[in-house]
Design an enzyme around this catalytic site. Structure first.
Site, PDB file in Angstrom:
ATOM      1  N   HIS A 150      69.561 -37.375 -27.976  1.00  0.00           N
ATOM      2  CA  HIS A 150      70.336 -37.081 -29.185  1.00  0.00           C
ATOM      3  C   HIS A 150      69.810 -37.877 -30.381  1.00  0.00           C
ATOM      4  CE1 HIS A 150      73.687 -35.351 -31.257  1.00  0.00           C
ATOM      5  NE2 HIS A 150      74.395 -35.127 -30.160  1.00  0.00           N
ATOM      6  N   ASP A 356      65.573 -16.095 -29.017  1.00  0.00           N
ATOM      7  CA  ASP A 356      64.978 -14.868 -28.472  1.00  0.00           C
ATOM      8  C   ASP A 356      63.462 -15.055 -28.405  1.00  0.00           C
ATOM      9  OD1 ASP A 356      64.045 -12.354 -27.849  1.00  0.00           O
ATOM     10  OD2 ASP A 356      65.116 -11.295 -29.433  1.00  0.00           O
TER      11      ASP A 356
END
Length: 412
Positions: A150, A356
């Site tokens: 993170h 995608d």
């Protein structure tokens, strides 16, 4: 049945072109100790053609723009403990794997997982900013397992990077969003003197997944509008359901305060220093907390719980501005990880569901808690084509799990 995953290749993927060298400092938010944790997630895709090869090549090209992900973490030698990114160009860790079973055989990795998460994720390394594993399944499906600290990016930031890899995998010459490092423009208020070390609970928290139906969420929204004259969001409804259910389940003394903390994006609060078209991928979040007594949260009408969540959200601009100016008594980023505190993060608008690589968006995204000792709820979506909201939690001990599930079932 047991399904074996075989790792067939492990390698460092370097940028496909020469990239800048040197050392990059991190922002004060990046360096928050609680954010030195590993975020782990799985993207499940129905089909793809040679996905490991395609993604590996796209990753190499994306690292040209996002070259800090190809570097290494290092601590300043002055003994301050400050972490930096050294841009070495060594590369991101990339693992290719296969399994003979199909996604259908393992129920598309619905909870509970029929393949252990560790088999679908690369082995983490604390000094590597990005680790990825692509596992190809029989029948053409594949899973992308991702681990990142993170410290280098928040949820929006890492989703921006993964979408950049996907852009190139689909044939675009470069990512659609130009990345911006800009850690030096993030506010850096004066440091407070060291306080009492943060508290860490000696508890073992268990995972649970609960789906909330769109009918329930819309019903609560309508009720809230009717009773208050104000609209509330899906986030408001879900976080209130979760907080109230957990509070009832753990059964603390009614007079004990309970807290719910959520992480708000603050990019829109820094328009003078961050590019208006986006692109900043560092941590740009601020923790907002709502507090009330355990007895009140457990017995209140859900609409009233929603109201104090909304009040906390409304305080964000003022609180962030005061923090940026150094006008605060307690460091808001110094979290107290006690059992009466719940942390919530919303993954529905980060961009993970838009990834995608050329064969369609993911069926679903599976998040995992960052820290074993942090009671957390992650708001996401159930696998397509299901509708509604999925809450992945790691927030109660075993003795409270059944009561927690029963409470949440009342909102499903």
């Amino acid at each position: 049945m047991s399904f074996a995953v075989t790792r067939t290749s492990r390698s460092l993927i370097a940028p496909s072109e020469a990239t800048p060298r040197g050392s990059l400092g991190l922002s004060v938010i990046d360096r928050v100790p609680a954010l030195r944790s590993m975020v782990r997630l799985l993207h499940v895709f129905a089909h793809g053609r040679e996905p490991a090869r395609v993604i590996r090549e796209a990753l190499s090209k994306a690292l040209v723009k996002y070259y800090p992900f190809a570097g290494r973490f290092a601590y300043d030698p002055d003994g301050s403990g400050e972490v930096r990114i050294v841009c070495t160009g060594e590369g991101a860790w990339f693992v290719e794997a296969k399994t003979d079973c199909s996604l259908e055989d393992v129920k598309y990795l619905e909870s509970p997982l029929m393949i252990p998460e560790d088999a679908l994720l690369p082995k983490p390394s604390l000094d590597v900013p990005l680790m990825m594993q692509v596992t190809e399944f029989g029948g053409g499906g594949f899973v992308v397992g991702l681990i990142f600290p993170h410290t280098i990016a928040d949820g929006l930031g890492i989703a921006q990077f993964i979408n950049a890899v996907a852009d190139i995998a689909r044939g675009l010459p470069k990512p659609t969003v130009e990345p911006a490092w800009l850690r030096e423009v993030i506010p850096n208020p004066p440091k407070l003197p060291p306080g009492v070390p943060p508290a860490f609970p000696s508890v073992k928290l268990l995972y649970a997944t609960v789906d909330l139906s769109p009918d329930h969420i819309n019903h609560v929204k309508s009720q809230h509008l009717e009773l208050t004259g104000q609209r509330c969001s899906t986030f408001d409804v879900v976080i209130s359901n979760l907080w109230q259910s957990r509070t009832r389940a753990i059964g603390l003394d009614p007079g004990v305060d309970v807290h719910v903390c959520f992480f708000a994006n603050t990019r829109h609060l820094l328009p003078q220093v961050l590019p208006p078209e986006g692109g900043y991928y560092g941590n740009c979040i601020y923790p907002m907390t709502a507090t009330a007594s355990s007895g009140w949260v457990a017995s209140a009408d859900l609409i009233d719980v929603i109201s104090i969540i909304r009040e906390a959200k409304a305080r964000l601009p003022d609180e962030f501005a005061k923090w940026a100016a150094g006008d605060f008594k307690d460091d808001p980023y110094e979290f107290t990880l006690t059992y009466n505190s719940l942390f919530v993060t919303d993954w529905t608008r980060l961009g993970f569901l838009d990834v995608d690589y050329g064969w369609g968006k993911p069926l679903h995204v599976i998040p995992f808690a960052c820290l074993d000792i942090m009671a957390i709820g992650i708001i996401g979506a159930p696998p397509a084509p299901q509708k509604g909201t999925r809450v992945t939690t790691r927030c109660v001990e075993k003795e409270h799990m059944q009561a927690f599930l029963e409470e949440m079932k009342g909102f499903a």
